[in-house]
Structures are given as structure tokens and as C-alpha cells.
Design a protein around this motif. Structure first.
Motif, PDB file in Angstrom:
ATOM      1  N   LYS A  52       0.828  -1.203   0.000  1.00 53.34           N
ATOM      2  CA  LYS A  52       0.000   0.000   0.000  1.00 53.34           C
ATOM      3  C   LYS A  52       0.863   1.255   0.000  1.00 53.34           C
ATOM      4  O   LYS A  52       0.535   2.255  -0.646  1.00 53.34           O
ATOM      5  CB  LYS A  52      -0.933  -0.002   1.214  1.00 53.34           C
ATOM      6  CG  LYS A  52      -2.069  -0.994   1.120  1.00 53.34           C
ATOM      7  CD  LYS A  52      -3.005  -0.858   2.304  1.00 53.34           C
ATOM      8  CE  LYS A  52      -4.229  -1.758   2.154  1.00 53.34           C
ATOM      9  NZ  LYS A  52      -5.157  -1.613   3.297  1.00 53.34           N
ATOM     10  N   LEU A  53       1.977   1.198   0.745  1.00 55.21           N
ATOM     11  CA  LEU A  53       2.860   2.360   0.801  1.00 55.21           C
ATOM     12  C   LEU A  53       3.445   2.676  -0.573  1.00 55.21           C
ATOM     13  O   LEU A  53       3.474   3.845  -0.996  1.00 55.21           O
ATOM     14  CB  LEU A  53       3.989   2.104   1.807  1.00 55.21           C
ATOM     15  CG  LEU A  53       5.082   3.167   1.878  1.00 55.21           C
ATOM     16  CD1 LEU A  53       4.493   4.515   2.266  1.00 55.21           C
ATOM     17  CD2 LEU A  53       6.166   2.753   2.862  1.00 55.21           C
ATOM     18  N   LEU A  54       3.912   1.656  -1.286  1.00 55.29           N
ATOM     19  CA  LEU A  54       4.467   1.884  -2.614  1.00 55.29           C
ATOM     20  C   LEU A  54       3.415   2.472  -3.557  1.00 55.29           C
ATOM     21  O   LEU A  54       3.713   3.348  -4.369  1.00 55.29           O
ATOM     22  CB  LEU A  54       5.023   0.580  -3.184  1.00 55.29           C
ATOM     23  CG  LEU A  54       6.319   0.067  -2.533  1.00 55.29           C
ATOM     24  CD1 LEU A  54       6.742  -1.254  -3.167  1.00 55.29           C
ATOM     25  CD2 LEU A  54       7.434   1.087  -2.660  1.00 55.29           C
ATOM     26  N   GLN A  55       2.174   1.976  -3.431  1.00 53.87           N
ATOM     27  CA  GLN A  55       1.080   2.556  -4.231  1.00 53.87           C
ATOM     28  C   GLN A  55       0.895   4.037  -3.903  1.00 53.87           C
ATOM     29  O   GLN A  55       0.745   4.872  -4.796  1.00 53.87           O
ATOM     30  CB  GLN A  55      -0.220   1.809  -3.966  1.00 53.87           C
ATOM     31  CG  GLN A  55      -0.391   0.509  -4.728  1.00 53.87           C
ATOM     32  CD  GLN A  55      -1.790  -0.069  -4.545  1.00 53.87           C
ATOM     33  OE1 GLN A  55      -2.599   0.456  -3.776  1.00 53.87           O
ATOM     34  NE2 GLN A  55      -2.081  -1.160  -5.226  1.00 53.87           N
ATOM     35  N   ALA A  56       0.927   4.344  -2.604  1.00 53.07           N
ATOM     36  CA  ALA A  56       0.632   5.710  -2.167  1.00 53.07           C
ATOM     37  C   ALA A  56       1.702   6.703  -2.614  1.00 53.07           C
ATOM     38  O   ALA A  56       1.390   7.858  -2.914  1.00 53.07           O
ATOM     39  CB  ALA A  56       0.488   5.748  -0.646  1.00 53.07           C
ATOM     40  N   ILE A  57       2.973   6.274  -2.642  1.00 55.21           N
ATOM     41  CA  ILE A  57       4.042   7.203  -3.023  1.00 55.21           C
ATOM     42  C   ILE A  57       4.361   7.109  -4.514  1.00 55.21           C
ATOM     43  O   ILE A  57       5.274   7.782  -5.004  1.00 55.21           O
ATOM     44  CB  ILE A  57       5.312   6.977  -2.193  1.00 55.21           C
ATOM     45  CG1 ILE A  57       5.880   5.564  -2.394  1.00 55.21           C
ATOM     46  CG2 ILE A  57       5.042   7.228  -0.726  1.00 55.21           C
ATOM     47  CD1 ILE A  57       7.172   5.310  -1.626  1.00 55.21           C
ATOM     48  N   GLY A  58       3.617   6.269  -5.237  1.00 58.05           N
ATOM     49  CA  GLY A  58       3.764   6.200  -6.680  1.00 58.05           C
ATOM     50  C   GLY A  58       5.041   5.549  -7.155  1.00 58.05           C
ATOM     51  O   GLY A  58       5.634   5.982  -8.147  1.00 58.05           O
ATOM     52  N   VAL A  59       5.463   4.506  -6.458  1.00 52.95           N
ATOM     53  CA  VAL A  59       6.692   3.788  -6.825  1.00 52.95           C
ATOM     54  C   VAL A  59       6.348   2.321  -7.057  1.00 52.95           C
ATOM     55  O   VAL A  59       5.639   1.711  -6.248  1.00 52.95           O
ATOM     56  CB  VAL A  59       7.762   3.906  -5.718  1.00 52.95           C
ATOM     57  CG1 VAL A  59       8.988   3.059  -6.054  1.00 52.95           C
ATOM     58  CG2 VAL A  59       8.164   5.356  -5.526  1.00 52.95           C
ATOM     59  N   SER A  60       6.825   1.758  -8.152  1.00 58.60           N
ATOM     60  CA  SER A  60       6.610   0.334  -8.386  1.00 58.60           C
ATOM     61  C   SER A  60       7.690  -0.467  -7.667  1.00 58.60           C
ATOM     62  O   SER A  60       8.794   0.036  -7.421  1.00 58.60           O
ATOM     63  CB  SER A  60       6.648   0.022  -9.883  1.00 58.60           C
ATOM     64  OG  SER A  60       7.966   0.174 -10.387  1.00 58.60           O
ATOM     65  N   ARG A  61       7.372  -1.699  -7.342  1.00 57.80           N
ATOM     66  CA  ARG A  61       8.352  -2.527  -6.638  1.00 57.80           C
ATOM     67  C   ARG A  61       9.601  -2.740  -7.480  1.00 57.80           C
ATOM     68  O   ARG A  61      10.713  -2.844  -6.950  1.00 57.80           O
ATOM     69  CB  ARG A  61       7.721  -3.869  -6.262  1.00 57.80           C
ATOM     70  CG  ARG A  61       8.586  -4.720  -5.351  1.00 57.80           C
ATOM     71  CD  ARG A  61       7.902  -6.009  -4.978  1.00 57.80           C
ATOM     72  NE  ARG A  61       7.456  -6.766  -6.131  1.00 57.80           N
ATOM     73  CZ  ARG A  61       7.384  -8.093  -6.161  1.00 57.80           C
ATOM     74  NH1 ARG A  61       7.728  -8.810  -5.102  1.00 57.80           N
ATOM     75  NH2 ARG A  61       6.941  -8.715  -7.238  1.00 57.80           N
ATOM     76  N   ALA A  62       9.460  -2.764  -8.795  1.00 58.38           N
ATOM     77  CA  ALA A  62      10.607  -2.973  -9.673  1.00 58.38           C
ATOM     78  C   ALA A  62      11.603  -1.828  -9.594  1.00 58.38           C
ATOM     79  O   ALA A  62      12.789  -2.000  -9.907  1.00 58.38           O
ATOM     80  CB  ALA A  62      10.130  -3.159 -11.113  1.00 58.38           C
ATOM     81  N   ASP A  63      11.138  -0.650  -9.150  1.00 61.33           N
ATOM     82  CA  ASP A  63      12.026   0.515  -9.059  1.00 61.33           C
ATOM     83  C   ASP A  63      12.819   0.542  -7.759  1.00 61.33           C
ATOM     84  O   ASP A  63      13.701   1.389  -7.593  1.00 61.33           O
ATOM     85  CB  ASP A  63      11.211   1.815  -9.173  1.00 61.33           C
ATOM     86  CG  ASP A  63      10.576   1.969 -10.548  1.00 61.33           C
ATOM     87  OD1 ASP A  63      11.177   1.466 -11.515  1.00 61.33           O
ATOM     88  OD2 ASP A  63       9.501   2.576 -10.648  1.00 61.33           O
ATOM     89  N   VAL A  64      12.499  -0.343  -6.825  1.00 57.52           N
ATOM     90  CA  VAL A  64      13.188  -0.361  -5.538  1.00 57.52           C
ATOM     91  C   VAL A  64      14.506  -1.119  -5.681  1.00 57.52           C
ATOM     92  O   VAL A  64      14.526  -2.256  -6.151  1.00 57.52           O
ATOM     93  CB  VAL A  64      12.308  -1.025  -4.450  1.00 57.52           C
ATOM     94  CG1 VAL A  64      13.042  -1.040  -3.110  1.00 57.52           C
ATOM     95  CG2 VAL A  64      10.982  -0.280  -4.321  1.00 57.52           C
TER      96      VAL A  64
END
Length: 372
Positions: free
Chosen positions: A283-295
Motif C-alpha cells: 500500500k505504501l508503494l502505491q501511495a508514493i507512486g513507486v513500483s516494486r521494480a524501481d526499488v
């Protein structure tokens, strides 16, 4: 090694500096690190000193956000100062001791007012017994629970007045009686805050966090900004993390993000699997607009066995809708590697929760008494 130890090594190696330039000891003072609790902030200071292998070190600015309930406990409020001081425009928070005593007094007043009402004795006694507000000790217990309710509602940036519209008047007489009791926090408690020119702890924390986010966007600090170990359980911290990511040297360090789970399973977590331990991070990644692949993973020295253990634990926690993929596990991890991944790990099966608790307590006592 722990999350904070790994973070300390990454900071000292310059992983968060521009162009991978190693940070010299004096440059550390320009770094700001924000952590979820004061306890984590204290531990990171020690981790940085240990990682530097020096007797003294110029530390970064380490600031606790206060994401966990640690900052709202009674003893902690008496023993420490505010984590974020703000710019002086935000009123102070009411002390936890004052809040507890005022709410207990309001509970007792509500109880006295109920006795004086012209309602049937049986109904009066039923309401008072349900509330448990017959003695000062019961009032203190209820005050603690009311304080928890206030913090929960305000943490979510919701309004206490919204409680009145949860259940239509025609559907629940019991809820109307509950609302009568909740007038303590719907009307009387806000009036106390206004008269004392103070804020509730959770409300002030939200305002200060949002104020800090606005300050970062407006001033654009020169040094690296790092938010580490925060899972976004407080909605206000999401806005702070967005502000940090907008900074040219801003970074978010996520605690234990599962990068092994397949994308089909990961995409289900945020909306369909609230019980999953990775749901808050999804949910946090959704909220800050970051995809998991970008981490990107931090440069941490791991081991093949621990990497396999993480992969297997990720598989064990796979959402139920995709457990059919367990059949493919043998193609990625050999049986011998799976066994080696759990070397030194023991399973304890306890007949009851009490036996489990006693066993854990004994194991912890032994670990404390016997070094290594």
C-alpha cells in the motif's frame, strides 16, 4: 546483522550520496535520517559508531517521526521532549498524564449526570454497567481506552464527529447510547483542548509531520534526506515520504521488502490480502507512486543460505490465490539448499498459548544470561 546496522554501513559507505561519492566524516553532519521511533534513533547512533570503528563520530541529524505508539505512552511522555519541535506555530500537545486525568474526570461526570436523568432505573444501571464507570479506577481504565480511540481516529486523519453518522438513528438504539457516552470525546474533550490551547498528541504529530513535508518542498535542504524503517502506518508519513522523494538526494529505505514474490501475487496484496505481512508495504508503494521494480536493494553482504531462507519464507506466506505455484518451487531451490537455509532454526510446538509464552520467556532469559 540488524536493519539499523545495515543502514549504518550504507550511510557510511556513501550509498546515499550523489555519484556514489564516499562521505567524509565532516559531511555526515549534512545527512538527515528519519526513523519511526526514538528507540530506533538511539540504536542507529550506536550502530553508526560501531560501523565506523572509531571512538568518536560526527553524527547525522537523526530524527524520530513517532510512527509507532511508543511516543504516546504515559511514561515516555513524562521522560522525554518532543521529537519534532516544528516552527513554533503549532500549539503544544497535551501531556498524556493530563489527558488521562481529564478524561477520567469527564467519565465520572458523565456517570453522575446519568444518575440524575429521568430514565428507568434498569436502563440506567445497564448503561453504567456496560460503560463500567462506577468507580474512579474504572474511570481511569475507560480514560485509557478513550485516549486510544482518539489516537486511532486522529492518526487516520479522520474527524471524531464522523462517529455520529456511522449508524443510522433508526437502526441501533444501543449505538445511540454509545454515542451518548462518546460525547466525552465528541464535545467535552475538544472543549478542554480549546480552553487550554493544546492539541491531542496524534493530531499534533500529524500536523508536525505535514509541516515538515511542506518545509522540505519549500527549502530543499542541501544534504541527503533518508526515511528508513517507516511502513506508512500513519497516513501523514506518506506525504512526508513523497516530499523526501522529490528531493534530489532523498531516499526511502523500506524494511524487509519482499522482492522474491512474483508480480501476480504482489499485485493482489494491497487490495485483497490485508492479513499479509507485506500488505502495508504494498500500500505504501502505491501511495508514493513507486513500483516494486524501481526499488533497489542496499549493498548488504548476505549469504546464499539466508537468501534462500528469505525466498522460502516468502513462498510460505504466498497469498492463497497463488499457492498452486508451490509446485514449481523445486525448480528454483534444490532440496539440499532448502535444508541448509534453515540450519540452526528450531521449531517449538506448544500445546497451549500459555506454554508457548513460558517457553519464549525461558528462551529469552537464557539468551540474556548466557553470552553468545
Amino acid at each position: 546483522s540488524s536493519f539499523l546496522d545495515e543502514l549504518a554501513h550504507a550511510v557510511l559507505s556513501g550509498e546515499f550520496a550523489r555519484d556514489e561519492l564516499l562521505l567524509d566524516p565532516l559531511a555526515l553532519g549534512d545527512v538527515t535520517i528519519m526513523l519511526p521511533t526514538r528507540r530506533a534513533a538511539r540504536q542507529l547512533q550506536q550502530s553508526l559508531l560501531d560501523a565506523s570503528k572509531q571512538s568518536a563520530l560526527l553524527l547525522p541529524s537523526i530524527r524520530p517521526i513517532g510512527e509507532a505508539t511508543e511516543d504516546l505512552t504515559l511514561l515516555h511522555a513524562l521522560a522525554s521532549r518532543e521529537a519534532f519541535l516544528g516552527d513554533g506555530t503549532i500549539p503544544p500537545a497535551v501531556g498524556e498524564l493530563e489527558r488521562r486525568l481529564v478524561l477520567a474526570t469527564l467519565v465520572l461526570r458523565w456517570s453522575e449526570a446519568l444518575r440524575d436523568r429521568d430514565i428507568p432505573e434498569r436502563s440506567r444501571q445497564a448503561i453504567m454497567q456496560a460503560a463500567g464507570a462506577n468507580t474512579p479506577a474504572q474511570a481511569m481504565h475507560l480514560a485509557r481506552e478513550l485516549a486510544r480511540l482518539i489516537d486511532m481516529v486522529e492518526t487516520e486523519n479522520a474527524e471524531l464527529s464522523d462517529l455520529e453518522s456511522l449508524v443510522p438513528d433508526a437502526l441501533s438504539e444501543h449505538w445511540q447510547q454509545t454515542l451518548d457516552f462518546l460525547r466525552i470525546i465528541l464535545e467535552w474533550w475538544p472543549a478542554h483542548l480549546v480552553s487550554s490551547d493544546k492539541l491531542s498528541p496524534a493530531d499534533r504529530r500529524n500536523r508536525v509531520i505535514l509541516n515538515e513535508a511542506a518545509r522540505i518542498r519549500a527549502t530543499k535542504p542541501a544534504g541527503p534526506l533518508i526515511v528508513a524503517g517507516v511502513t506508512g502506518s500513519i497516513p501523514a508519513t506518506t506525504e512526508l515520504m513523497r516530499a523526501v522523494l522529490s528531493h534530489s538526494l532523498g531516499a526511502i529505505v523500506l524494511p524487509g521488502l519482499d522482492t522474491e514474490m512474483d508480480e501476480a501475487s504482489w499485485s493482489r496484496l494491497a487490495n485483497d490480502n490485508p492479513e499479509h505481512p507485506q500488505c502495508s508495504l504494498a500500500k505504501l508503494l502505491q501511495a508514493i507512486g513507486v513500483s516494486r521494480a524501481d526499488v533497489k536493494p542496499m549493498a548488504v553482504k548476505g549469504s546464499v543460505a539466508l537468501d534462500n531462507r528469505a525466498r522460502l519464507i516468502s513462498e510460505a506466506m504466498r497469498p492463497a490465490a497463488t499457492t498452486h505455484k508451490w509446485h514449481q518451487l523445486g525448480n528454483t531451490i534444490a532440496a539440499d539448499d532448502a535444508t541448509a537455509a534453515f540450519a540452526g532454526v528450531h521449531r517449538l510446538t506448544a500445546p497451549t498459548a500459555q506454554d508457548e509464552a513460558e517457553a519464549i520467556a525461558l528462551i529469552m532469559r537464557r539468551a540474556a544470561e548466557e553470552p553468545n
